[in-house]
Design a protein around this motif. Structure first.
Motif, short mmCIF file in Angstrom:
data_model
loop_
_atom_site.label_atom_id
_atom_site.label_comp_id
_atom_site.label_asym_id
_atom_site.label_seq_id
_atom_site.Cartn_x
_atom_site.Cartn_y
_atom_site.Cartn_z
N ILE A 127 0.85 -1.19 0.00
CA ILE A 127 0.00 0.00 0.00
C ILE A 127 0.89 1.24 0.00
O ILE A 127 1.87 1.30 0.75
CB ILE A 127 -0.91 0.04 1.25
CG1 ILE A 127 -1.77 -1.22 1.34
CG2 ILE A 127 -1.77 1.30 1.26
CD1 ILE A 127 -2.41 -1.41 2.70
N ILE A 128 0.57 2.19 -0.82
CA ILE A 128 1.20 3.51 -0.74
C ILE A 128 0.32 4.39 0.14
O ILE A 128 -0.90 4.45 -0.04
CB ILE A 128 1.35 4.15 -2.14
CG1 ILE A 128 2.30 3.32 -3.00
CG2 ILE A 128 1.87 5.59 -2.00
CD1 ILE A 128 3.72 3.22 -2.48
N GLU A 129 0.94 5.04 1.11
CA GLU A 129 0.20 5.95 1.99
C GLU A 129 0.82 7.34 1.88
O GLU A 129 2.02 7.51 2.11
CB GLU A 129 0.28 5.46 3.44
CG GLU A 129 -0.45 6.37 4.42
CD GLU A 129 -0.04 6.11 5.86
OE1 GLU A 129 0.34 7.09 6.55
OE2 GLU A 129 -0.06 4.95 6.31
N VAL A 130 -0.01 8.31 1.55
CA VAL A 130 0.44 9.71 1.47
C VAL A 130 -0.49 10.48 2.39
O VAL A 130 -1.63 10.81 2.02
CB VAL A 130 0.36 10.25 0.03
CG1 VAL A 130 0.99 11.65 -0.05
CG2 VAL A 130 1.06 9.31 -0.95
N SER A 131 -0.05 10.74 3.60
CA SER A 131 -0.99 11.23 4.59
C SER A 131 -0.30 12.03 5.67
O SER A 131 0.92 12.17 5.70
CB SER A 131 -1.75 10.05 5.21
OG SER A 131 -0.87 9.15 5.85
N SER A 132 -1.12 12.51 6.60
CA SER A 132 -0.61 13.24 7.76
C SER A 132 -1.66 13.22 8.86
O SER A 132 -2.81 12.86 8.64
CB SER A 132 -0.26 14.69 7.39
OG SER A 132 -1.40 15.37 6.88
N PHE A 133 -1.21 13.60 10.05
CA PHE A 133 -2.04 13.70 11.25
C PHE A 133 -2.50 12.33 11.76
O PHE A 133 -1.66 11.49 12.03
CB PHE A 133 -3.17 14.70 11.06
CG PHE A 133 -2.64 16.10 10.88
CD1 PHE A 133 -1.94 16.72 11.90
CD2 PHE A 133 -2.78 16.77 9.68
CE1 PHE A 133 -1.41 17.99 11.74
CE2 PHE A 133 -2.24 18.05 9.51
CZ PHE A 133 -1.56 18.65 10.55
N VAL A 134 -3.80 12.02 11.86
CA VAL A 134 -4.22 10.83 12.61
C VAL A 134 -5.00 9.82 11.78
O VAL A 134 -4.64 8.65 11.72
CB VAL A 134 -5.04 11.23 13.86
CG1 VAL A 134 -5.49 10.00 14.63
CG2 VAL A 134 -4.23 12.15 14.77
N ALA A 135 -6.10 10.23 11.16
CA ALA A 135 -7.00 9.27 10.52
C ALA A 135 -6.31 8.45 9.44
O ALA A 135 -6.38 7.22 9.42
CB ALA A 135 -8.21 10.00 9.96
N SER A 136 -5.66 9.13 8.51
CA SER A 136 -5.04 8.43 7.39
C SER A 136 -3.86 7.55 7.83
O SER A 136 -3.77 6.39 7.43
CB SER A 136 -4.59 9.45 6.34
OG SER A 136 -4.20 8.82 5.15
#
Length: 414
Positions: free
Chosen positions: A10-19
């Protein structure tokens, strides 16, 4: 750590909490989760609280067991590499806006069975975060002492970003749903999960939305009492404050026996003409009279004796702890198989780390894995996923498009 998803990347491009939570839950089940950030770190990379070296403990714990790729996401080349990584991998979790460079259309143009899970604010595109969504949900105005004036009392916002964590879990579920659909049909999916809809939808699923419309008004504040059932906090003779709950006949009978209040309860039943064994309603509607009886019994004994009897009678109860007390509690942490030994954390600070929340007795559970250093896997992933040569990667590093591990960087008080 389990290995049930070891064939999934999985590629994850996120920040903070939920993602990041969505990616974390997948990683704890064995998925290869590759988090892509800007070369200086995402918006959450230095989120409070920081160690004295400047490492975020929040970031460290939300990104365990993941790989890290650092790209210049402000440059066209860095953005193109990110889109290419997502398309080659086939599934992406992000909370970037749909109209950003990482739109579903941009990824699907390179792969027609692309799966994207996008965490949004509100369904109409407005921005939101847990604490603002919580304000809209009505729960902060339902929380607080019962005696507060409903017209003038302030809201009480909870400190736990619960909607973020629920949204992260639902997003991981959405990804699994899309993967199942692709296996069955060969088609990709664009999944959008608005944080606001998770909050309002949860309010509806709980029956609260229907209740408000049916009653035509707000529910009253109840302090620490449980809505619609018997339960509240009490204080023992030695000052221990604890919570009890009785939602079943067995739990109610156990509390009556543990507190040794059968006689005053029977007298109250006779006075009011009710049967407290009949269910939640008579106990809830007469809660104040019952609370007085139970509190009088609680303050006559030390908590150790009360808890011994409550345990013996199968009651549902727990005493209040501070966060610091909970972190040191042997039953909650040290003796709990949820926690494993401290991995080599980027912060250098050793502390218990969580495995998967699910306990799978037939599967071997590994020890918790550390979070990566920012950019720790940039070269590995670009070579393996995109087939770039070491020379090509070196040129990207020299150009500032790709960053290597920041293990030795000085991030103190950035």
């Amino acid at each position: 750590m389990y290995q049930l998803l070891s064939d999934l990347s999985i590629i994850e491009v996120s920040s903070f909490v939920a993602s990041p939570t969505a990616g974390l839950y997948c990683a704890q089940m064995g998925a290869e989760v590759i988090r892509v950030d800007h070369t200086a770190g995402g918006l959450d990379y230095d989120r409070y609280m920081l160690t004295k070296e400047g490492r975020s403990l929040s970031w460290e714990n939300l990104n365990r067991a993941k790989k890290s790729v650092a790209l210049d996401l402000r440059s066209d080349e860095g953005r193109e590499l990110c889109v290419e990584l997502a398309a080659k991998t086939g599934q992406c979790i992000t909370n970037l806006p749909e109209k950003s460079f990482l739109s579903h259309a941009a990824m699907a143009a390179k792969r027609d069975d692309m799966i994207s899970v996008r965490i949004m604010g509100w369904h109409d595109g407005r921005q939101a975060m847990d604490f603002t969504v919580n304000a809209a949900s009505g729960y902060p105005l339902m929380t607080g002492p019962e005696e507060w004036d409903p017209e003038t009392a302030p809201p009480i916002s909870q400190p736990l970003p619960a909607w973020d964590f629920i949204t992260g879990a639902y997003s991981a579920f959405s990804l699994m749903t899309a993967l199942h659909h692709r296996t069955a049909t060969g088609h990709g999916s664009e999944m959008r999960v608005p944080l606001g809809d998770v909050a309002i939808g949860t309010m509806a699923n709980s029956g609260t939305l229907a209740e408000m419309l049916y009653r035509g008004s707000d529910r009253q504040r109840l302090g620490n009492a449980i809505w619609g059932a018997f339960g509240r906090d009490f204080q023992s003779k030695d000052g221990k404050r604890f919570m009890v709950a009785a939602l079943t006949p067995k739990q109610w009978t156990g509390l009556v026996e543990a507190f040794i209040v059968a006689e005053p309860i029977a007298a109250l039943e006779k006075e009011l003409g009710v049967d407290f064994n009949a269910g939640d309603r008579p106990r809830f509607e007469n809660r104040h009279r019952l609370f007085d009886i139970f509190q009088a019994a609680a303050e006559a004994e030390d908590y150790a004796e009360l808890s011994r009897r409550m345990a013996a009678h199968g009651c549902t109860f727990e005493h209040y702890r501070s966060h610091y007390e909970a972190a040191q509690d042997p039953d909650l942490v040290a003796n709990n198989p949820l926690f494993g030994p401290s991995p080599a954390n980027p912060s250098g600070f050793e502390y218990p780390a969580t495995r998967s929340f699910a306990n799978l007795p037939e599967h071997e559970v590994g020890d918790p894995a550390p979070a990566p250093y920012l950019g720790q896997h940039s070269e590995e992933v670009l070579a393996d996923r995109l087939g770039l040569s070491s020379g090509a990667i070196a040129k990207l590093v020299d150009a500032g498009t790709v960053a290597r591990s920041d293990k030795n960087a000085n991030y103190e008080y950035r």
